[in-house]
Design an enzyme around this catalytic site. Structure first.
Site, short mmCIF file in Angstrom:
data_model
loop_
_atom_site.label_atom_id
_atom_site.label_comp_id
_atom_site.label_asym_id
_atom_site.label_seq_id
_atom_site.Cartn_x
_atom_site.Cartn_y
_atom_site.Cartn_z
N GLY A 11 39.97 34.94 33.18
CA GLY A 11 38.81 35.49 32.47
C GLY A 11 39.19 35.87 31.05
O GLY A 11 40.22 36.50 30.83
N ARG A 21 46.96 35.09 17.37
CA ARG A 21 47.32 35.17 15.94
C ARG A 21 48.73 35.75 15.77
O ARG A 21 49.55 35.24 15.01
CB ARG A 21 46.28 36.04 15.24
CG ARG A 21 46.60 36.39 13.78
CD ARG A 21 45.44 37.25 13.26
NE ARG A 21 45.63 37.69 11.90
CZ ARG A 21 46.20 38.83 11.55
NH1 ARG A 21 46.69 39.64 12.49
NH2 ARG A 21 46.30 39.16 10.28
N VAL A 24 51.40 33.20 17.02
CA VAL A 24 51.55 32.05 16.11
C VAL A 24 52.23 32.48 14.80
O VAL A 24 53.20 31.86 14.35
CB VAL A 24 50.18 31.38 15.83
CG1 VAL A 24 50.29 30.32 14.73
CG2 VAL A 24 49.62 30.77 17.11
N ARG A 72 40.24 28.70 34.97
CA ARG A 72 41.05 29.00 36.16
C ARG A 72 41.38 27.64 36.77
O ARG A 72 40.50 26.80 36.94
CB ARG A 72 40.24 29.86 37.14
CG ARG A 72 39.70 31.16 36.49
CD ARG A 72 39.09 32.08 37.54
NE ARG A 72 38.14 33.02 36.97
CZ ARG A 72 38.44 34.21 36.47
NH1 ARG A 72 39.69 34.61 36.43
NH2 ARG A 72 37.51 35.01 36.00
N CYS A 73 42.66 27.41 37.05
CA CYS A 73 43.08 26.05 37.42
C CYS A 73 43.67 25.99 38.84
O CYS A 73 44.73 26.56 39.10
CB CYS A 73 44.11 25.55 36.40
SG CYS A 73 44.76 23.93 36.76
N ASP A 103 46.64 38.78 36.33
CA ASP A 103 47.67 38.56 37.35
C ASP A 103 47.75 37.11 37.84
O ASP A 103 48.84 36.60 38.09
CB ASP A 103 47.53 39.56 38.52
CG ASP A 103 46.17 39.49 39.18
OD1 ASP A 103 45.28 38.81 38.64
OD2 ASP A 103 46.00 40.12 40.24
N THR A 125 43.12 41.02 29.99
CA THR A 125 42.03 41.08 30.98
C THR A 125 41.27 42.39 30.78
O THR A 125 41.89 43.42 30.50
CB THR A 125 42.55 41.00 32.44
OG1 THR A 125 41.49 41.41 33.32
CG2 THR A 125 43.74 41.91 32.70
N ASP A 127 39.98 44.01 33.07
CA ASP A 127 40.02 44.79 34.31
C ASP A 127 41.00 45.96 34.31
O ASP A 127 40.87 46.88 35.10
CB ASP A 127 40.37 43.86 35.49
CG ASP A 127 39.33 42.78 35.71
OD1 ASP A 127 38.19 42.95 35.23
OD2 ASP A 127 39.65 41.77 36.36
N ASP A 129 43.89 46.00 35.54
CA ASP A 129 44.33 46.08 36.94
C ASP A 129 45.81 45.73 37.13
O ASP A 129 46.23 45.44 38.23
CB ASP A 129 43.46 45.14 37.80
CG ASP A 129 43.50 43.69 37.31
OD1 ASP A 129 44.04 43.44 36.21
OD2 ASP A 129 43.00 42.82 38.03
N ARG A 171 36.83 43.67 39.07
CA ARG A 171 37.36 43.08 40.30
C ARG A 171 37.63 44.18 41.32
O ARG A 171 36.72 44.94 41.63
CB ARG A 171 38.64 42.29 40.00
CG ARG A 171 38.68 40.93 40.64
CD ARG A 171 39.92 40.21 40.22
NE ARG A 171 39.64 39.33 39.14
CZ ARG A 171 39.20 38.09 39.28
NH1 ARG A 171 39.00 37.61 40.49
NH2 ARG A 171 38.97 37.32 38.25
N GLY A 185 29.10 59.86 30.58
CA GLY A 185 28.46 61.02 31.22
C GLY A 185 27.74 60.70 32.51
O GLY A 185 26.74 61.34 32.86
N ARG A 243 16.47 51.89 39.70
CA ARG A 243 16.63 50.57 39.09
C ARG A 243 18.12 50.21 39.05
O ARG A 243 18.98 51.10 38.98
CB ARG A 243 16.10 50.55 37.65
CG ARG A 243 14.61 50.75 37.54
CD ARG A 243 13.82 49.55 38.08
NE ARG A 243 12.39 49.68 37.84
CZ ARG A 243 11.55 50.35 38.64
NH1 ARG A 243 11.99 50.94 39.74
NH2 ARG A 243 10.25 50.41 38.34
O1 F6P Z 1 38.97 39.31 35.63
C1 F6P Z 1 37.97 39.47 34.70
C2 F6P Z 1 36.61 39.36 35.35
O2 F6P Z 1 35.63 39.54 34.34
C3 F6P Z 1 36.35 40.30 36.51
O3 F6P Z 1 36.04 41.60 36.11
C4 F6P Z 1 35.21 39.59 37.21
O4 F6P Z 1 35.17 39.93 38.57
C5 F6P Z 1 35.57 38.15 37.01
O5 F6P Z 1 36.43 38.08 35.90
C6 F6P Z 1 34.39 37.24 36.78
O6 F6P Z 1 34.87 35.94 36.70
P1 F6P Z 1 34.03 34.70 36.18
O7 F6P Z 1 33.90 34.81 34.70
O8 F6P Z 1 34.83 33.53 36.59
O9 F6P Z 1 32.69 34.78 36.83
#
Ligand code: F6P
Length: 319
Positions: A11, A21, A24, A72-73, A103, A125, A127, A129, A171, A185, A243
């Site tokens: 992501g 930048r 490089v 993602r590969c 990761d 990322t 996240d 995480d 995630r 808040g 909502r």
């Molecule tokens: O890892 C970054 C992230 O944005 C997560 O927060 C989310 O769950 C995921 O990627 C979404 O992935 P995609 O862009 O492949 O839908």
């Protein structure tokens, strides 16, 4: 002259361009040749490489996304795919690879290192995480995007005396929800790391309503589960006018904050210096405001600790 390859994977995150930048420009400063690999490991396997110079990374420090594109590969998760990747890296006489990502991307870098190809990871990322580093590139910007959204939703929530659930990314990590909820808040913050019963949320809503507070913001981390199900439960138990907003990919874009640009720049330079020092199979991070590096295996084996104290503190403040 050494040659460095660089790719962004997984992501995307605001600040990845600032990191590209930095890699490089510092690599060129140290007399290296640099190849940008487009679309992550996928682009590597498709031999989508381009030589980069100082001006390839001009005018990008402020731009969100990644000029190198990302993906993602699945193929790179196989031994066969990785061997093909190493072959292509060698064909272009690339000595070292810099991987900017999370990761999953680091796993790829670790596996390359096991095959004897020197790779280094920079954490990119939203996240936050990764256990070994206090911050990942993109987290701060995403947090700021979220608090801007919370502020706007709060206006209408207050006008209509509603309960608003705001689902944020991350995630399985609750950091984005926790810190944006605190800064925004929010009355309730729900994260995967801390179990909370719907009844507890409803009791709080009822108690604050009795006190005359008629609107409420609930920040929900996506890793907890479905916002719709939670919303239905709350409506059933409290009769609230509710909502739901799923913030989605807006959190991944935008111009990086100063914090992310500075972090990315420092990490990019450190990554190049480590490689030229002969240190690979490592990741760069930040701990107590200092740039650090660590063995990739060790970093990936660490378990992220959730900041439970801050989560508890929010309960005191959000009443
Ligand atoms: O890892 C970054 C992230 O944005 C997560 O927060 C989310 O769950 C995921 O990627 C979404 O992935 P995609 O862009 O492949 O839908």
């Amino acid at each position: 002259m050494k040659t460095i390859g660089i790719l962004t994977s997984g992501g995307d995150a605001p600040g990845m361009n600032a990191a590209i930048r930095a890699v490089v420009r510092s690599a060129i400063y140290y007399d290296c040749k640099v190849y940008g690999i487009n679309r992550g490991y996928k682009g590597l396997l498709e031999e989508d490489l381009i030589e980069m110079d100082l001006s390839s990374v001009g005018d990008i420090i402020h731009r969100g996304g990644t000029i190198l594109k990302s993906s993602r590969c699945e193929e790179f998760k196989t031994e066969e795919g990785r061997l093909k990747g190493v072959k292509i890296l060698k064909k272009y006489k690339i000595d070292y690879l810099v991987v900017i990502g999370g990761d999953g991307s680091f796993n790829g870098a670790q596996k390359l290192s096991e095959l004897g190809f020197p790779a280094i990871g920079i954490p990119g990322t939203i996240d936050n995480d990764l256990a070994y580093t206090d911050y990942t590139i993109g987290f701060d910007t995403a947090m700021n995007t979220i608090i801007e959204a919370i502020g706007k939703i709060r206006d209408t929530s207050s006008s209509h005396e509603r309960v608003n659930i705001i689902e944020v990314m991350g995630r399985y990590c609750g950091d984005l929800a926790l810190y944006s909820g605190l800064a925004g808040g929010a009355e309730t913050i729900i994260v995967p790391e801390v179990n909370i019963e719907v009844e507890e949320i409803c009791n709080k809503l009822n108690a604050t309503k009795k006190r005359g507070k008629r609107h409420s913001i609930i920040v929900l981390a996506e890793g907890v589960g479905n916002a719709q199900d939670l919303g239905k439960e709350i409506v059933n138990q409290t009769g609230a006018d509710l909502r739901i907003t799923v913030l989605g990919h807006v959190q991944r874009g935008g111009s990086p904050s100063a914090f992310d640009r500075i972090l990315a720049s420092k990490m990019g330079v450190r990554a190049v210096e480590l490689l030229l020092d002969g240190k690979a199979a490592r990741v760069v991070g930040v701990k107590d405001n200092k740039i650090i590096d660590m063995e990739i295996n060790k970093a990936l084996s660490m378990k992220k600790e959730f900041d439970k104290d801050t989560h508890e503190m929010v309960k005191i403040l959000s009443r």
